[in-house]
Design an enzyme around this catalytic site. Structure first.
Site, mmCIF file in Angstrom:
data_model
loop_
_atom_site.group_PDB
_atom_site.id
_atom_site.type_symbol
_atom_site.label_atom_id
_atom_site.label_comp_id
_atom_site.label_asym_id
_atom_site.label_seq_id
_atom_site.Cartn_x
_atom_site.Cartn_y
_atom_site.Cartn_z
ATOM 1 N N ASP A 12 -4.684 -1.344 -3.526
ATOM 2 C CA ASP A 12 -3.713 -1.262 -4.624
ATOM 3 C C ASP A 12 -4.022 -0.030 -5.475
ATOM 4 O O ASP A 12 -5.136 0.097 -6.006
ATOM 5 C CB ASP A 12 -3.797 -2.551 -5.474
ATOM 6 C CG ASP A 12 -2.796 -2.558 -6.617
ATOM 7 O OD1 ASP A 12 -1.876 -1.717 -6.614
ATOM 8 O OD2 ASP A 12 -2.954 -3.399 -7.531
ATOM 9 N N MET A 13 -3.063 0.859 -5.599
ATOM 10 C CA MET A 13 -3.281 2.069 -6.381
ATOM 11 C C MET A 13 -3.444 1.689 -7.862
ATOM 12 O O MET A 13 -2.795 0.766 -8.336
ATOM 13 C CB MET A 13 -2.103 3.036 -6.243
ATOM 14 C CG MET A 13 -1.691 3.350 -4.812
ATOM 15 S SD MET A 13 -3.064 3.825 -3.757
ATOM 16 C CE MET A 13 -3.518 5.383 -4.491
ATOM 17 N N ARG A 60 1.932 -2.545 -20.671
ATOM 18 C CA ARG A 60 3.250 -2.357 -20.062
ATOM 19 C C ARG A 60 4.270 -3.178 -20.856
ATOM 20 O O ARG A 60 3.979 -4.281 -21.314
ATOM 21 C CB ARG A 60 3.219 -2.848 -18.631
ATOM 22 C CG ARG A 60 4.548 -2.749 -17.946
ATOM 23 C CD ARG A 60 4.506 -3.349 -16.565
ATOM 24 N NE ARG A 60 3.688 -2.569 -15.668
ATOM 25 C CZ ARG A 60 3.180 -3.036 -14.529
ATOM 26 N NH1 ARG A 60 3.379 -4.273 -14.178
ATOM 27 N NH2 ARG A 60 2.452 -2.262 -13.760
ATOM 28 N N ASP A 115 3.010 0.693 -4.127
ATOM 29 C CA ASP A 115 1.618 1.148 -4.263
ATOM 30 C C ASP A 115 0.594 0.134 -3.739
ATOM 31 O O ASP A 115 -0.564 0.157 -4.147
ATOM 32 C CB ASP A 115 1.321 1.497 -5.730
ATOM 33 C CG ASP A 115 1.140 0.273 -6.606
ATOM 34 O OD1 ASP A 115 1.724 -0.787 -6.291
ATOM 35 O OD2 ASP A 115 0.392 0.365 -7.599
ATOM 36 N N GLU A 116 1.016 -0.732 -2.849
ATOM 37 C CA GLU A 116 0.086 -1.730 -2.307
ATOM 38 C C GLU A 116 0.249 -1.837 -0.795
ATOM 39 O O GLU A 116 1.377 -1.824 -0.297
ATOM 40 C CB GLU A 116 0.401 -3.121 -2.867
ATOM 41 C CG GLU A 116 -0.024 -3.330 -4.286
ATOM 42 C CD GLU A 116 0.354 -4.745 -4.739
ATOM 43 O OE1 GLU A 116 -0.094 -5.130 -5.810
ATOM 44 O OE2 GLU A 116 1.072 -5.443 -4.008
HETATM 45 N N1 DCP Z 1 6.437 -0.656 -12.102
HETATM 46 C C1 DCP Z 1 7.732 -0.664 -12.635
HETATM 47 N N2 DCP Z 1 8.196 -1.747 -13.317
HETATM 48 C C2 DCP Z 1 7.402 -2.819 -13.494
HETATM 49 C C3 DCP Z 1 6.101 -2.839 -12.935
HETATM 50 C C4 DCP Z 1 5.642 -1.724 -12.250
HETATM 51 O O1 DCP Z 1 8.437 0.316 -12.479
HETATM 52 N N3 DCP Z 1 7.847 -3.844 -14.174
HETATM 53 C C5 DCP Z 1 5.946 0.543 -11.380
HETATM 54 C C6 DCP Z 1 4.990 1.318 -12.243
HETATM 55 C C7 DCP Z 1 3.651 1.075 -11.657
HETATM 56 C C8 DCP Z 1 3.953 0.785 -10.207
HETATM 57 O O2 DCP Z 1 5.236 0.177 -10.198
HETATM 58 O O3 DCP Z 1 2.782 2.181 -11.813
HETATM 59 C C9 DCP Z 1 2.951 -0.134 -9.571
HETATM 60 O O4 DCP Z 1 2.926 -1.367 -10.291
HETATM 61 P P1 DCP Z 1 1.614 -2.194 -10.477
HETATM 62 O O5 DCP Z 1 2.019 -3.550 -10.905
HETATM 63 O O6 DCP Z 1 0.758 -2.077 -9.252
HETATM 64 O O7 DCP Z 1 0.878 -1.564 -11.711
HETATM 65 P P2 DCP Z 1 0.066 -0.202 -11.866
HETATM 66 O O8 DCP Z 1 -0.208 0.443 -10.557
HETATM 67 O O9 DCP Z 1 0.763 0.645 -12.878
HETATM 68 O O10 DCP Z 1 -1.277 -0.678 -12.555
HETATM 69 P P3 DCP Z 1 -2.500 -1.482 -11.923
HETATM 70 O O11 DCP Z 1 -3.639 -0.518 -11.883
HETATM 71 O O12 DCP Z 1 -2.739 -2.600 -12.887
HETATM 72 O O13 DCP Z 1 -2.099 -1.958 -10.556
#
Ligand code: DCP
Length: 604
Positions: A12-13, A60, A115-116
């Site tokens: 997971d990025m 977020r 991203d997963e």
């Molecule tokens: N995303 C989005 N709307 C959301 C949730 C996420 O557009 N409601 C987008 C932004 C994130 C990406 O998808 O960067 C990946 O979501 P993740 O839930 O994996 O969260 P992040 O990668 O940002 O953070 P983490 O390090 O907690 O995984």
């Protein structure tokens, strides 16, 4: 292959969109940053926040301005805007960079979201075993063990080191493949960083659900192993809703039915009791899962099942004239077209079904599909508009569109390989002659894990969990009515053994369009408050799963045509008794460093 001996990783990025923006503007590396929706009211709604900013309490869903109050140095990147809507090309391209690395190194990689990815490491580990590799703690610079809280790196090293030695000394070498898995994942994550510039985290376990769960235990830039002997302890502290497939309303329902908060509490229910309330297949799935057993394979799927574009039009921005509706059909069609063309060039496939979804100001949701004859912006836009026109209650002489539209989505799916045989082409042409399919929507339980931090005021949720569904507000009321109706059929589970009931209403929520409904192997799928009833089998299917579901029928038709009725029944995994292993101890003690060390020294 014995599924219990698989080793699966979830990669997971970390704060993905922020890293994508920082790669373009490296001057912001190491600084507190976030990515906001293109919509700029109060600095825009944050959809991604990096860990530097999270330390200041930025989350977020907050507005950029709110984040700046908490963290004055906070920098906000904005999602690009094209035609008045978010353009995610930048993130999709970055995602493709990551998947190129994963695919270059492993055969079984499944895209779980933008991203997963799940990676099945089992075969690679078997090969590695033969090489008699000598590993030391230095090979595990970012590895943690699930269930152990460590405050310092020295503590982490002590715990992991002890575990490594234990694994080596264990005659059965039960966990040694997890050790090798962790080693491979350390190397893979390093490679991803070297080749894309992005940091990621990982979970390593015996199945996808456990890998996903433990991946989140030590983010960012770390990886966590969940061993079989630690599952009970971890589940005792895992809220039901944290489990993939039990998020949202489905998890609520399980918690309510069984009067539990965490996964561990479900252990006391017999298989019969779970099946009596959840149905045979789902009861079996849950029974196995609470014992750490889940057999869904990693399927080497790297492509989205559908490509869609959608937009919310809240309040005064709702589409209330035919001109606005037409114009947005055109904009969304253009986005879908561009992405489809790119997809066709890269993946050599064609979408066959266009789906239009919309929610009206009166909170009604519709989803309608029609065949795609050719890739053309105008054609997509016209087809979409033609469908929407049917729901306009204003006189045809008026330019008012009523009830106004508050969400509009156009999606394309039901992909076919362009290189496929003539029989497919024949069927394709038959399909195109079919008149437009009119399919009704139905509301049901929400399997989709809802983000607690989600900002309801966001103009558009642009999460790309594949396939990206158009975001449509659920039609309130129906879901609850459905449950009221079904409650009578749902027995509150008894802790004593009861006869399994095959007619459980919750069953439909767990099951999708799987053909082997009795299989303990089938899993509850995520869903939303909108289902479409499949005209072919009358089953409720998620709107955005419809293309894939239709593929299933399509494949069957194709098979019939070609006289190749060779459907393989899926394996039925019978529930197993909780595994008892040599030297296995009750894991109810506190998993602290002391407890761990004491346990180990007692064993010596
Ligand atoms: N995303 C989005 N709307 C959301 C949730 C996420 O557009 N409601 C987008 C932004 C994130 C990406 O998808 O960067 C990946 O979501 P993740 O839930 O994996 O969260 P992040 O990668 O940002 O953070 P983490 O390090 O907690 O995984």
């Amino acid at each position: 292959m014995n599924v219990d001996h698989r080793v699966i990783a979830l990669i997971d990025m970390d704060c993905f969109y922020v890293q994508v923006e920082q790669r373009l503007q490296p001057e912001f590396l190491g600084k507190p940053c976030g990515v906001a929706q293109y919509y700029t009211w109060k600095g825009g709604g944050l959809i991604a926040v990096n860990y530097e900013a999270r330390d200041f309490g930025v989350k977020r869903g907050m507005r950029g301005e709110q984040a700046k109050e908490l963290c004055p140095d906070f920098h906000v990147f904005h999602v690009q805007e094209v035609n008045g809507k978010a353009n995610l090309t930048r993130y999709r391209d970055a995602s493709a960079d990551v998947f190129r690395v994963l695919n270059a190194n492993y055969k079984l990689v499944e895209k779980a979201s933008i991203d997963e990815a799940y990676v099945d490491l089992t075969e690679d580990i078997q090969r590695l075993k033969e090489s008699q590799l000598k590993l030391t703690i230095d090979d595990f610079p970012s590895t943690h063990l699930a269930g152990f809280t460590t405050k310092t790196n020295d503590e982490r090293i002590e715990i992991v080191n002890k575990w490594l030695k234990d694994c080596e000394l264990d005659d059965e070498k039960r966990n040694y493949d997890l050790v090798l898995g962790a080693y491979l994942v350390e190397k893979l994550r390093k490679k991803v960083k070297e080749e894309t510039g992005f940091f990621c985290s990982a979970g390593i376990a015996r199945n996808k659900i456990l890998a996903k769960l433990c991946c989140g235990f030590n983010k960012p830039r770390k990886q966590t192993i969940l061993t079989h002997s630690d599952i009970d302890h971890v589940f005792d502290n895992t809220p039901v809703q944290k489990i993939q497939g039990l998020g949202g309303k489905a998890g609520d329902r399980v918690m309510e039915l069984f009067k539990v908060d965490n996964m561990g509490q479900l252990r006391k229910y017999s298989l019969d009791a779970l099946q009596a309330s959840l149905g045979e297949s789902n009861g079996c799935w849950l029974y196995n899962l609470v014992r750490g057993i889940e057999t869904t394979p990693v399927s080497s799927r790297n492509l989205y099942k559908s490509i869609s574009a959608s937009k919310n039009f809240p309040g005064k921005t709702s589409l209330d004239t035919t001109e606005k509706v037409r114009s947005w059909c055109q904009n969304l069609a253009e986005e879908v077209f561009n992405r489809l063309e790119k997809d066709r060039a890269e993946n050599k496939r064609r979408a066959k079904l266009l789906t239009v979804t919309c929610t009206s100001a009166t909170n009604e949701t519709i989803a309608r599909s029609c065949p795609i004859n050719e890739y053309s912006i105008d054609r997509f836009a016209n087809d979409a508009y033609r469908i929407l026109k049917q729901f306009n209650k204003s006189p045809s002489t008026s330019n008012i569109y009523s009830p106004a539209i508050t969400n509009l989505g156009i999606g394309a799916g039901k992909f076919l390989d362009s290189v496929n045989s003539r029989s497919i082409a024949d069927l394709f042409s038959k399909q195109t002659n079919k008149s437009e399919q009119i399919i009704s929507t139905e509301n049901t339980i929400n399997w989709q894990e809802e983000d607690e931090d989600e900002d309801n005021e966001q103009e558009e949720t642009i999460t790309e969990k594949p396939p990206s569904p158009p975001v449509i507000s659920p039609v309130k009321g129906d879901f609850f009515r459905k449950f009221q109706k079904n409650d009578e059929q749902m027995k509150t589970p008894a802790k004593i053994e009861t006869k399994p009931s095959s007619s459980s209403s919750i069953t439909s929520f767990f099951s999708r369009y799987t053909t082997n409904e009795n299989s303990c192997n089938s899993i509850p799928e995520q869903s939303d408050d909108r289902y479409i009833t499949c005209t072919k089998c009358n089953k409720p299917i998620l709107a955005w799963d419809m293309p894939e579901h239709e593929d299933f029928h399509y494949a069957r038709e194709l098979q019939k045509e070609e006289n190749k009725n060779t459907f393989q029944p899926a394996t039925i995994i019978k529930p197993t008794k909780p595994m008892k292993r040599k030297n296995e101890k009750q894991q109810n003690d506190n998993h602290t460093l002391d407890a761990f060390i004491n346990k180990k020294s007692k064993n010596q």
